[in-house]
Scaffold this active site. Structure first.
Site, PDB file in Angstrom:
ATOM      1  N   SER A 179      -3.780 -33.113  -1.803  1.00  0.00           N
ATOM      2  CA  SER A 179      -3.629 -34.138  -2.298  1.00  0.00           C
ATOM      3  C   SER A 179      -3.971 -35.287  -1.207  1.00  0.00           C
ATOM      4  CB  SER A 179      -2.381 -34.752  -2.992  1.00  0.00           C
ATOM      5  OG  SER A 179      -1.302 -34.263  -2.300  1.00  0.00           O
ATOM      6  N   HIS A 207      -5.770 -33.110  -8.716  1.00  0.00           N
ATOM      7  CA  HIS A 207      -6.763 -34.047  -8.307  1.00  0.00           C
ATOM      8  C   HIS A 207      -8.440 -33.272  -8.436  1.00  0.00           C
ATOM      9  CE1 HIS A 207      -4.135 -36.634  -6.031  1.00  0.00           C
ATOM     10  NE2 HIS A 207      -3.574 -35.581  -5.775  1.00  0.00           N
ATOM     11  N   LYS A 239      -4.299 -39.506 -12.980  1.00  0.00           N
ATOM     12  CA  LYS A 239      -5.364 -39.637 -11.863  1.00  0.00           C
ATOM     13  C   LYS A 239      -6.666 -39.292 -12.448  1.00  0.00           C
ATOM     14  CE  LYS A 239      -2.044 -38.040  -8.864  1.00  0.00           C
ATOM     15  NZ  LYS A 239      -1.061 -37.118  -8.379  1.00  0.00           N
TER      16      LYS A 239
HETATM   17  C1  LIG Z   1       0.426 -36.963  -7.951  1.00  0.00           C
HETATM   18  C2  LIG Z   1       0.609 -35.636  -7.932  1.00  0.00           C
HETATM   19  C3  LIG Z   1       1.764 -35.083  -8.628  1.00  0.00           C
HETATM   20  C4  LIG Z   1       2.631 -36.087  -9.437  1.00  0.00           C
HETATM   21  O1  LIG Z   1       2.259 -36.507 -10.798  1.00  0.00           O
HETATM   22  P1  LIG Z   1       2.720 -37.510 -11.405  1.00  0.00           P
HETATM   23  O2  LIG Z   1       2.264 -37.493 -12.745  1.00  0.00           O
HETATM   24  O3  LIG Z   1       2.298 -38.901 -10.525  1.00  0.00           O
HETATM   25  O4  LIG Z   1       4.330 -37.558 -11.308  1.00  0.00           O
HETATM   26  C5  LIG Z   1       1.917 -33.570  -8.660  1.00  0.00           C
HETATM   27  N1  LIG Z   1       1.138 -33.000  -7.781  1.00  0.00           N
HETATM   28  C6  LIG Z   1       0.331 -33.297  -7.042  1.00  0.00           C
HETATM   29  C7  LIG Z   1      -0.461 -32.431  -6.238  1.00  0.00           C
HETATM   30  C8  LIG Z   1       0.099 -34.674  -7.196  1.00  0.00           C
HETATM   31  O5  LIG Z   1      -1.147 -35.344  -6.261  1.00  0.00           O
END
Ligand SMILES: *Cc1c(COP(=O)(O)O)cnc(C)c1O
Length: 404
Positions: A179, A207, A239
């Site tokens: 990330s 991602h 995302k």
């Molecule tokens: C954003 C993210 C999460 C958390 O997801 P949310 O739905 O925002 O709680 C978990 N793992 C990774 C790699 C992330 O980038």
């Protein structure tokens, strides 16, 4: 007057002097490439809404009609009376999208990761995590009570030596697209190691989904990994999908186990059904809109080429089949600055110039590797990437002279 917490003001002071103080910006517009901030319109290069779906008219309209049909609150957890036909349909569609037997919705990705790892492991077991894994994966590993090993980033040999010494159930956990770096886990090798060592493999592709793969299936699709290769697949919906929530996809047995045992699934209110309806609409766009993925890659490549010419430090791609780098470009293209204070200064210069790029500092990234986390959206134009490069060049040179 904080007599009840005498340490806190000192702690806050310390955070501030080390350049690690965090504060929020108040946004007055929908998400998108333009944000309204303090009455100004600024160009946004730090969102995870990679495909530009968070404010898509079809997604908004599905959300509205979902609210008309199901109301707003879901009333209880999924296991009581909160599991609607909207949730159920979305789970079936996500299972099909990922090529898995089943999928299970969680309210957030953080909760999915905490829930899965602790549902599968106990104190006699062992969990192996890439040292750059997302905080929620690390926290899940710690919460599970299993023996906890972090291996060097993307280093399957290092992982292998730890694995061969372990007993009990073994779970390997990795981000798919990392990330804060935007590089990829060496999934083909990880699958081999997992099979050879009789370990489970879990990939968090928060991602990758929507962004990578011909149909947006993420790294699983790029690497062609079946449910047997990769038994535990996690994705988030806030995302690339532009909505909210997360899911785990895998075998019927895995999903039934999570329904029985994942505490972050059992003991929390189901996300609103209208959010599930909005996500069903965004899934359709994810699958159909190839142009979003193609354009994102063009933008990322244009940025990398320009940044290299200007001498910026980019994060290199790590990938098992990196012959085709273009196919494996993520929407995350950070520029490593090193010093936290300086990363913040550059980010502030950029904001004055009308560009929002966030400075990411420890503990989110390792010490001494503060960075500007530049991300792209399918809605950006090439000229906006060029403008960002110019602004970055000015801001980086400016802080250089001031620091020297
Ligand atoms: C954003 C993210 C999460 C958390 O997801 P949310 O739905 O925002 O709680 C978990 N793992 C990774 C790699 C992330 O980038």
């Amino acid at each position: 007057m904080s007599y009840a917490f005498p340490d806190l003001s000192q702690q806050l002071q310390d955070i501030a002097t080390s350049g690690l103080y965090r504060s929020r910006r108040v946004i007055d517009s929908p998400q998108g490439i333009h944000l309204k901030l303090d009455g100004r319109s600024i160009l946004n290069f730090c969102s995870n809404d990679y495909l530009g779906l968070a404010n898509h008219p079809e997604v908004i309209s599905a959300f509205k009609s979902g609210a008309d049909q199901y109301g707003v609150g879901s009333g209880s957890a999924h296991l009581i009376c909160g599991h609607s036909s909207a949730h159920h349909a979305l789970e079936e569609e996500l299972a099909e999208f990922t090529g898995r037997e089943r999928a299970l919705l969680f309210s957030t990705g953080y909760m999915a990761n905490m829930g899965v790892i602790s549902a599968l492991l106990d104190i006699q077991d062992a969990v192996f995590e890439d040292r750059l894994n997302h905080a929620s994966l690390l926290d899940g590993g710690l919460m599970s009570g299993a023996r906890f090993k972090r291996y060097q980033h993307a280093d399957t040999q290092h992982l292998n030596t730890h694995l061969s010494k372990a007993s009990g159930n073994k779970l390997i956990v990795t981000d798919g697209v990392f990330s804060m770096d935007g590089d990829f886990a060496p999934l083909a090798d990880l699958v081999k190691v997992a099979k050879a060592q009789d370990a489970w493999l879990m990939v968090d592709d928060a991602h990758g989904f929507g962004v990578l793969g011909a149909k947006g299936g993420g790294l699983t699709e790029c690497f062609g990994l079946s449910q047997t290769d990769l038994p535990i697949l996690m994705g988030t919906l806030g995302k690339g999908f532009g909505t909210f929530g997360a899911f785990i996809a895998g075998s019927d047995e895995l999903i039934e186990t999570l329904i029985q045992k994942a505490r972050t699934y059992i003991f929390t209110t189901a996300l609103p059904a209208a959010v599930a309806e909005a996500t069903r609409a965004s899934l359709k766009r994810v699958i159909a809109d190839d142009w979003r993925r193609a354009h994102l890659k063009h933008l990322a490549l244009r940025f990398r080429t320009g940044a290299e010419q200007l001498g910026f430090e980019l994060v290199n791609l790590v990938s098992a089949n990196s012959d085709d780098k273009f196919d494996m470009l993520s929407a995350i293209q950070p520029i490593v600055i090193g010093d936290s204070q300086r990363a913040v200064e550059i980010s502030e210069h950029l904001l004055k110039a009308g560009f929002l790029v966030s400075a990411i500092r420890p503990p989110t990234v390792p010490k001494g590797s503060a960075r500007l986390r530049v991300t792209f959206s399918a809605l950006h134009q090439e000229t906006q990437v060029d403008q960002l490069l110019d602004a970055l060049n000015t801001a980086i040179n400016k802080t250089h002279t001031e620091a020297d």
